[in-house]
Write an enzyme that holds these catalytic residues in place. Sequence first.
Site, PDB file in Angstrom:
ATOM      1  N   ASP A   7      10.514  30.186-118.038  1.00 33.42           N
ATOM      2  CA  ASP A   7      10.095  31.579-118.064  1.00 33.42           C
ATOM      3  C   ASP A   7       9.703  31.894-119.510  1.00 33.42           C
ATOM      4  OD1 ASP A   7       9.451  34.157-117.455  1.00 33.42           O
ATOM      5  OD2 ASP A   7      11.313  34.615-116.395  1.00 33.42           O
TER       6      ASP A   7
HETATM    7  C1  BGC Z   1       8.868  37.148-116.133  1.00 34.45           C
HETATM    8  C2  BGC Z   1       8.122  36.188-115.235  1.00 34.45           C
HETATM    9  C3  BGC Z   1       6.646  36.231-115.561  1.00 34.45           C
HETATM   10  C4  BGC Z   1       6.452  35.910-117.033  1.00 34.45           C
HETATM   11  C5  BGC Z   1       4.995  35.896-117.477  1.00 34.45           C
HETATM   12  C6  BGC Z   1       8.531  36.955-117.594  1.00 34.45           C
HETATM   13  O1  BGC Z   1       9.058  37.986-118.326  1.00 34.45           O
HETATM   14  O2  BGC Z   1      10.261  37.002-115.941  1.00 34.45           O
HETATM   15  O3  BGC Z   1       8.340  36.530-113.892  1.00 34.45           O
HETATM   16  O4  BGC Z   1       5.956  35.333-114.737  1.00 34.45           O
HETATM   17  O5  BGC Z   1       7.134  36.880-117.786  1.00 34.45           O
HETATM   18  O6  BGC Z   1       4.450  37.162-117.421  1.00 34.45           O
END
Ligand code: BGC
Length: 751
Positions: free
Chosen positions: A263
Amino acid sequence: MKLYTTFLACLTGFAIMTSCNSTVSPQDRLTVNDDKINEIIALMTLEEKVEMLHSKTNMSSEGVPRLGIQDIKYTDGPFGIREENGDGFRPLGWKLDSATYFPTGSALAATWSKELAYKNGWAMGKEGRLRGKDIILGPAINIQRLPVGGRTYEYLSEDPVLSARLSVEYTKGSQEAGTAVCLKHFALNNQETNRGSVNVIADERTMREIYLKPFEAAVREAGAMCVMPAYNKVNGYYCSENAHLLNEILRGEWGFKGMTVSDWGGTHSTMGAALGGLCVQMTGDNYFGQALIDSVRNGALDEAVVDAKVREILRLRFAIEPVPEDVANTVMTSQPETQKVAYEIAQKSIVLLKNETRNLPIAEDVKKIAVIGQNAVLSTAAGGVGAGVKTLYEISPLEGIRERAGQDIEVTYAPGYRSYKMSWGKPGPLGPLDAASPSDPADPELLAEAVALAKDADMVIFFGGTNKSIETEGSDRQNIDLPCGQNELVQALYEANDNLVTVIISGGPCDLRVLDQYSPAIVQGWWNGMEGGKALAEVLFGDIAPSGKLPFTFPLKLEDSPAYAMGNFPDKNSGGDLFTLMYRLDATGLTRDQIQEYIDNLPDPESRYTEGILVGYRWFDTKEVPVMYAFGHGLSYVDFEYGALKCRNRNDRIEVSFDLENLGNMQADEVVQLYVRRIDSKVERPYKELKAFDRITLNAGETRKVSLEFPVSELAHWDMDKNGWIIEPGRIEILVGSSSDDIRQSISTEI
Ligand code: BGC
């Protein structure tokens, strides 16, 4: 140049091989090009390999330019292809990147429709291709453990079987449309509070039976090609370096052959992540850049570990054909065929919670409707952080009602309450109608204006609920109360006009104890996508019968829910949100160095899952705690009659059949639900558990034989001593009904 052409030719050939070979298991399809991939790896320098293992831009990672292998392009989902953005997620202002805004996760799950989940994935995959994307960061399939969870609206359900069945179909749909999914957030990312540092402590049985189930199904049955390790720790290790989750379970037991991507901001070490099973650091290269090269060069890390990561990335690269630059982004992302999918989902997701005095459908003698509440006009596409959608258009509930009402019915509108809005951690107010906090009382002027309209109308439709500042990634709600004095307002409206219907616009459950007393009819309207307002009007006016069913429980009060009742949530430490800290310096007012220091010194909060497998309705049923609206609940405009059950147990599958009759005078869908109760089990079990379900369309008066089936292996439990799945023989009771608290027929059998 020759090499470049050769590799491109190979790429095309590989893609064809991948899709033609139907006899191999879904994951094994990823390995068909391994010989060629190994030849490529043998040609690569260590630097080229490591270049593939971290972000190139905010939403891409590098291919092998020297060998003609394209970069991998990611896009946020899960219910709309995110607009093109640059550093710090700032929108680039493109003209053709408006996407379809599909109903959000809990709304999709409320359809209980495998077919619609497939279509949703397919439509996302199609739009992903139009935008030149290889991987959709979604579906988001964590279990809704907490009613307050900031991402409840993104996630599907509190139940692993419902989540698993829909995840499998979404994954198949997207990948068959040509775009890989990235299942997120693996695993046990069930709270936003301290999500970047919290250590989730859960036993193996709880993990296997509840939280890992949807991931397992989408990996094994649908061949998901990418998985995103979550921000949090599980049993002491960050998910991005959790060898038990990533190496032993995901790759070892489930046979995952694809790639893992941390993530955003969720990578925490070089050696830990390298050995723990992470392929790509998103974003940055402080761990999987020079430090990784140095670790190999000084002998700390075997280069074969790097090769394995490159191999997994190339498998996906070869299975997903890159979209040529001059083909991508030449038409608008949102297209009529995908908008139609958003519409179909919205039509089937709306849940009729209550219709005590038959206020719905709207009666023919209603000539003047007062629509009250900002949620009737507030856009739900953008906001909520990562899952916001730049929608091509959005039909609000008020627009949908006005359009359907036509010339003959007058529709008036008043905002009724102030809406709470927040931007990147900074509370509002941003405009005249914004409240300072969700707990603000009713605004007397707005209330008086709304009551005057209510008095003057034949009927009131009140739009309550939350919004995407209240339910959002990065923080959990403080409570599930209706915000900004809505309880006071609905009471005043009801006193002015008791022909009142409430539509709750929210992603998660709200406390309806007060509202329920003043609202003879209640509808759960969700954040229901770009066509949501149109679909809602069709349900309210009775053009179609409501057919959504709750994918989670509405508890009577928050404190009744399992994690609260067990004192497991909320925890006291607060570490701030990693994502906001790292990507929005503007919101924090801190420098990079100050933020790094802050992150390094984050507290070490824990979240203990001692409620175990008793999540959602499993808890309420077993502990006999009354709820406001039960899991699976949802009324129709017709009644359905369930005939006696017949049960067959053959070839390790249990088949249950019965007649279902539509007793009404209009076509309607019923979601039939099958639960299993163990009789005399020696193991701790919930009172009952969902095992199968289906959505059946019946014409007025029609009777049809319905069959539900599930493999006996679905009855296995995780044995902590033997560390494996065990099927305990004995008698089971099969309960079939319209909701978890509306069981119509039962039969027992032996396994
Ligand atoms: C989120 C993800 C997301 C990523 C990219 C993170 O903060 O938890 O779900 O895909 O950001 O935007």
